[in-house]
Design an enzyme around this catalytic site. Structure first.
Site, PDB file in Angstrom:
ATOM      1  N   HIS A 262      -1.457  -0.427  -1.872  1.00  0.00           N
ATOM      2  CA  HIS A 262      -0.625  -1.151  -2.619  1.00  0.00           C
ATOM      3  C   HIS A 262       0.106  -2.303  -1.741  1.00  0.00           C
ATOM      4  O   HIS A 262      -1.067  -2.879  -0.905  1.00  0.00           O
ATOM      5  CB  HIS A 262       0.572  -0.530  -3.243  1.00  0.00           C
ATOM      6  CG  HIS A 262       1.197  -0.934  -4.318  1.00  0.00           C
ATOM      7  ND1 HIS A 262       0.952  -2.236  -4.635  1.00  0.00           N
ATOM      8  CD2 HIS A 262       2.424  -0.810  -5.093  1.00  0.00           C
ATOM      9  CE1 HIS A 262       1.980  -2.618  -5.905  1.00  0.00           C
ATOM     10  NE2 HIS A 262       2.603  -1.544  -5.798  1.00  0.00           N
ATOM     11  N   HIS A 301      -9.083  -4.506  -7.316  1.00  0.00           N
ATOM     12  CA  HIS A 301      -7.903  -4.463  -8.086  1.00  0.00           C
ATOM     13  C   HIS A 301      -8.240  -3.775  -9.350  1.00  0.00           C
ATOM     14  O   HIS A 301      -9.216  -3.686  -9.910  1.00  0.00           O
ATOM     15  CB  HIS A 301      -7.276  -5.622  -8.405  1.00  0.00           C
ATOM     16  CG  HIS A 301      -6.024  -6.011  -8.604  1.00  0.00           C
ATOM     17  ND1 HIS A 301      -5.645  -5.366  -9.942  1.00  0.00           N
ATOM     18  CD2 HIS A 301      -4.793  -5.948  -7.967  1.00  0.00           C
ATOM     19  CE1 HIS A 301      -4.021  -5.559  -9.947  1.00  0.00           C
ATOM     20  NE2 HIS A 301      -3.802  -5.850  -8.605  1.00  0.00           N
ATOM     21  N   ASP A 357      -3.664  -9.685  -1.306  1.00  0.00           N
ATOM     22  CA  ASP A 357      -3.595  -9.378   0.310  1.00  0.00           C
ATOM     23  C   ASP A 357      -4.475  -9.667   1.113  1.00  0.00           C
ATOM     24  O   ASP A 357      -4.391  -9.579   2.393  1.00  0.00           O
ATOM     25  CB  ASP A 357      -3.172  -7.890   0.508  1.00  0.00           C
ATOM     26  CG  ASP A 357      -1.959  -7.310  -0.437  1.00  0.00           C
ATOM     27  OD1 ASP A 357      -1.112  -7.652  -0.121  1.00  0.00           O
ATOM     28  OD2 ASP A 357      -2.096  -6.255  -1.338  1.00  0.00           O
TER      29      ASP A 357
HETATM   30  N1  CMC Z   1     -13.753  -1.552  -0.871  1.00  0.00           N
HETATM   31  C1  CMC Z   1     -15.118  -0.832  -1.067  1.00  0.00           C
HETATM   32  N2  CMC Z   1     -15.095  -0.211  -2.377  1.00  0.00           N
HETATM   33  C2  CMC Z   1     -14.100  -0.414  -3.304  1.00  0.00           C
HETATM   34  C3  CMC Z   1     -12.842  -0.923  -2.850  1.00  0.00           C
HETATM   35  C4  CMC Z   1     -12.836  -1.605  -1.855  1.00  0.00           C
HETATM   36  N3  CMC Z   1     -11.803  -2.505  -1.349  1.00  0.00           N
HETATM   37  N4  CMC Z   1     -12.163  -0.920  -3.984  1.00  0.00           N
HETATM   38  C5  CMC Z   1     -12.752  -0.393  -4.893  1.00  0.00           C
HETATM   39  N5  CMC Z   1     -13.942   0.283  -4.531  1.00  0.00           N
HETATM   40  C6  CMC Z   1     -15.109   1.047  -5.157  1.00  0.00           C
HETATM   41  C7  CMC Z   1     -14.564   2.526  -5.476  1.00  0.00           C
HETATM   42  O1  CMC Z   1     -15.075   2.984  -4.055  1.00  0.00           O
HETATM   43  C8  CMC Z   1     -15.243   2.838  -6.618  1.00  0.00           C
HETATM   44  O2  CMC Z   1     -16.739   2.920  -6.437  1.00  0.00           O
HETATM   45  P1  CMC Z   1     -17.651   4.189  -6.896  1.00  0.00           P
HETATM   46  O3  CMC Z   1     -17.481   3.595  -8.692  1.00  0.00           O
HETATM   47  O4  CMC Z   1     -18.804   4.137  -6.350  1.00  0.00           O
HETATM   48  O5  CMC Z   1     -16.928   5.358  -6.707  1.00  0.00           O
HETATM   49  C9  CMC Z   1     -15.062   1.553  -7.292  1.00  0.00           C
HETATM   50  O6  CMC Z   1     -15.232   0.582  -6.561  1.00  0.00           O
HETATM   51  C10 CMC Z   1     -14.026   1.614  -8.156  1.00  0.00           C
HETATM   52  O7  CMC Z   1     -12.935   1.507  -7.640  1.00  0.00           O
HETATM   53  P2  CMC Z   1     -11.548   2.326  -7.916  1.00  0.00           P
HETATM   54  O8  CMC Z   1     -11.091   3.154  -6.663  1.00  0.00           O
HETATM   55  O9  CMC Z   1     -11.760   3.415  -9.186  1.00  0.00           O
HETATM   56  O10 CMC Z   1     -10.648   1.542  -8.358  1.00  0.00           O
HETATM   57  P3  CMC Z   1      -9.108   1.610  -8.703  1.00  0.00           P
HETATM   58  O11 CMC Z   1      -8.781   0.704  -9.640  1.00  0.00           O
HETATM   59  O12 CMC Z   1      -8.414   3.018  -8.705  1.00  0.00           O
HETATM   60  O13 CMC Z   1      -8.585   0.945  -7.150  1.00  0.00           O
HETATM   61  C11 CMC Z   1      -7.556  -0.562  -5.347  1.00  0.00           C
HETATM   62  C12 CMC Z   1      -7.628  -0.234  -6.886  1.00  0.00           C
HETATM   63  C13 CMC Z   1      -6.951  -1.841  -5.415  1.00  0.00           C
HETATM   64  C14 CMC Z   1      -6.683   0.944  -5.056  1.00  0.00           C
HETATM   65  C15 CMC Z   1      -8.880  -0.323  -4.709  1.00  0.00           C
HETATM   66  O14 CMC Z   1      -9.771  -1.394  -5.110  1.00  0.00           O
HETATM   67  C16 CMC Z   1      -8.520  -0.335  -3.254  1.00  0.00           C
HETATM   68  O15 CMC Z   1      -8.219   0.572  -2.496  1.00  0.00           O
HETATM   69  N6  CMC Z   1      -8.449  -1.534  -2.735  1.00  0.00           N
HETATM   70  C17 CMC Z   1      -8.510  -1.612  -1.031  1.00  0.00           C
HETATM   71  C18 CMC Z   1      -6.685  -1.770  -0.907  1.00  0.00           C
HETATM   72  C19 CMC Z   1      -6.158  -3.145  -1.397  1.00  0.00           C
HETATM   73  O16 CMC Z   1      -6.636  -4.184  -1.177  1.00  0.00           O
HETATM   74  N7  CMC Z   1      -4.976  -2.791  -2.151  1.00  0.00           N
HETATM   75  C20 CMC Z   1      -4.069  -3.947  -2.626  1.00  0.00           C
HETATM   76  C21 CMC Z   1      -4.392  -4.102  -3.959  1.00  0.00           C
HETATM   77  S1  CMC Z   1      -3.589  -5.696  -4.624  1.00  0.00           S
HETATM   78  C22 CMC Z   1      -2.150  -5.666  -4.246  1.00  0.00           C
HETATM   79  C23 CMC Z   1      -1.379  -4.657  -4.970  1.00  0.00           C
HETATM   80  O17 CMC Z   1      -1.302  -4.363  -5.904  1.00  0.00           O
HETATM   81  O18 CMC Z   1      -0.326  -4.305  -3.897  1.00  0.00           O
END
Ligand code: CMC
Length: 422
Positions: A262, A301, A357
């Site tokens: 986050h 996201h 971010d």
């Molecule tokens: N790098 C590589 N792969 C990713 C990433 C990433 N940053 N984000 C998602 N994926 C992949 C994930 O592994 C999954 O792949 P698969 O379908 O093969 O298993 C697919 O994309 C869907 O991801 P998810 O984890 O189901 O998506 P989510 O909605 O649960 O997670 C998130 C959203 C923001 C937590 C995630 O994208 C992430 O961890 N990003 C990196 C951390 C980040 O930048 N966070 C800040 C978010 S914006 C500001 C805020 O809200 O605080």
């Protein structure tokens, strides 16, 4: 076609038809089929947990609006305190209302001396500023016994004002403590963002806040002020639902924000860019992410499946800041990383784009903030969003204490065995 959905319980043949409004149907209809039936929705992927009139987000189209106003217009034309007023009150202020609001915030920036001398001085020398921030927000509430009077509008407004006015002071205090620098008291002649930068960086009498940098700080505050039902805001609402005071609830929200998935992602981005180190290392790093070794921080996201509009604005603002501060050497690595990722099938197919971010850390670093402060910089403006949601939740007659149900997967009943028999 009717805007309804019909649910059929195949076990009994019972059906229930329920209206769909604004893309949402009321799941209480399930209980009409079977009072013990629950929807299983870990991490709330398909759940709307409240009605809200604060922030509108269209993740497919990359749209973000506060109270109906596009974020791009607010970023260009407004100030953080005006946006704070808009979020809290639902309408932009008149000139007089804005003057009064800015005056009130400016004149509530001081904190009790005991907060600094007794509370903050008690932290370990290398305490993380975000950990200090979380606990000092909770501690601040102990100075205001009226904070518990949450259904008294005047009292709640007073706590809201205090929190918004004092979080920059708490944040700067955490930083000065971690640097071993003397605390700089708030300066009522400065704007919200100028005052914050002054409390952070003033050493000696020569320090003058650069107006371009103060504007950049203000812009970053505007962009982070609210983002509908994210993890931190949901934490705020869940804590508030038990009618906790706003300081305790904001500390809970800040704790949620702290995590690297986050608000902690901005700090993680900086560490990632440093780890990559050179442009030549970018393709190998992207490959290692695709191979499952960690995530590309600052990408992806839950809601945006397109460019995060805040990232686009921040990227542009970064160049204006670099004109004053000189270019952050990590910028080229970030640009190459973005380009490599957005052209790569792995990221395209998963709709992963830079989020807020990805570029914010580069500006923060150029402004002189250490990476450990980045999440605190997110928490300062987000306090406005948290408090807006807090007030909205309290006034929402459909809300009750948050209490989800579970799918029990543990042991069935068994008898206690004596310790010697285990
Ligand atoms: N790098 C590589 N792969 C990713 C990433 C990433 N940053 N984000 C998602 N994926 C992949 C994930 O592994 C999954 O792949 P698969 O379908 O093969 O298993 C697919 O994309 C869907 O991801 P998810 O984890 O189901 O998506 P989510 O909605 O649960 O997670 C998130 C959203 C923001 C937590 C995630 O994208 C992430 O961890 N990003 C990196 C951390 C980040 O930048 N966070 C800040 C978010 S914006 C500001 C805020 O809200 O605080």
């Amino acid at each position: 076609m009717a805007d309804t959905i019909t649910l059929i319980d195949d076990r009994t043949g019972k059906t229930v038809t329920v209206a769909i409004n604004d893309g949402v149907f009321n799941s209480s209809a399930l209980r009409e089929l079977d009072p013990d039936l629950r929807m299983y929705d870990p991490a709330f992927l398909s759940t709307a947990a409240c009605s809200s009139s604060i922030t509108y987000l269209d993740g497919e189209a990359g749209i973000l609006r506060y109270r109906g106003y596009p974020i791009e217009q607010l970023a260009e034309k407004s100030t953080f305190l005006e946006v704070a007023y808009l979020l809290l009150n639902g309408e932009l202020p008149t000139a007089d209302e804005l003057d009064e609001w800015a005056f009130d915030v400016t004149h509530h920036t001081f904190i009790h001396e005991n907060m600094r001398k007794r509370f903050v001085d008690g932290f370990h020398y290398d305490a993380h500023p975000m950990g200090m921030f979380v606990s000092s927000v909770a501690a601040l509430g102990t100075f205001y016994p009226d904070a518990k009077d949450i259904f008294n509008k005047q009292s709640l407004d007073r706590q809201t004002l205090r929190l918004i006015a004092k979080v920059p002071t708490l944040a700067a205090m955490a930083y000065r403590f971690s640097m071993g620098l003397p605390f700089v008291y708030p300066d009522n002649s400065l704007s919200y963002s100028e005052n914050f930068l002054n409390m952070m960086f003033k050493v000696g009498d020569d320090y003058k806040v650069d107006p371009v940098l103060a504007r950049a700080m203000d812009l970053l505050f505007i962009l982070h002020a609210d983002h509908e039902q994210n993890c931190g805001t949901t934490a705020m609402r869940v804590v508030a639902s038990s009618q906790s005071d706003p300081y305790s609830a904001a500390a809970g929200a800040a704790s949620a924000l702290y995590g690297p998935l986050h608000g902690g992602a901005n700090e993680a981005v900086l560490h990632m860019l440093r780890e990559i180190g050179t442009l030549e290392n970018v393709p190998a790093f992207v490959q290692s992410v695709k191979d499952g070794n960690g995530k590309l921080m600052g990408f992806g996201h839950r809601v945006y499946k397109n460019y995060d509009p805040r990232a686009t604005i921040i990227k542009k603002a970064a160049y204006e800041v670099f004109e004053v501060t000189g270019k952050n050497p990590l910028l080229d690595i970030a640009l190459k990383l973005e380009q490599t990722a957005v052209e790569d099938e792995y990221f395209i197919s998963r709709k992963l784009y830079p989020n807020v971010d990805f570029y914010s850390g580069l500006i923060y670093e150029a402004l002189g903030f250490p990476a450990e402060m980045f999440t605190v910089l997110f928490a300062i403006p987000r306090t406005v969003g948290w408090l807006t949601h807090y007030a909205e939740l309290l006034s929402d007659k459909e809300q009750k204490i948050s209490r989800p149900r579970q799918r029990y997967t543990g042991a069935s009943e068994r008898n206690y065995t004596k310790i010697e028999a285990r």
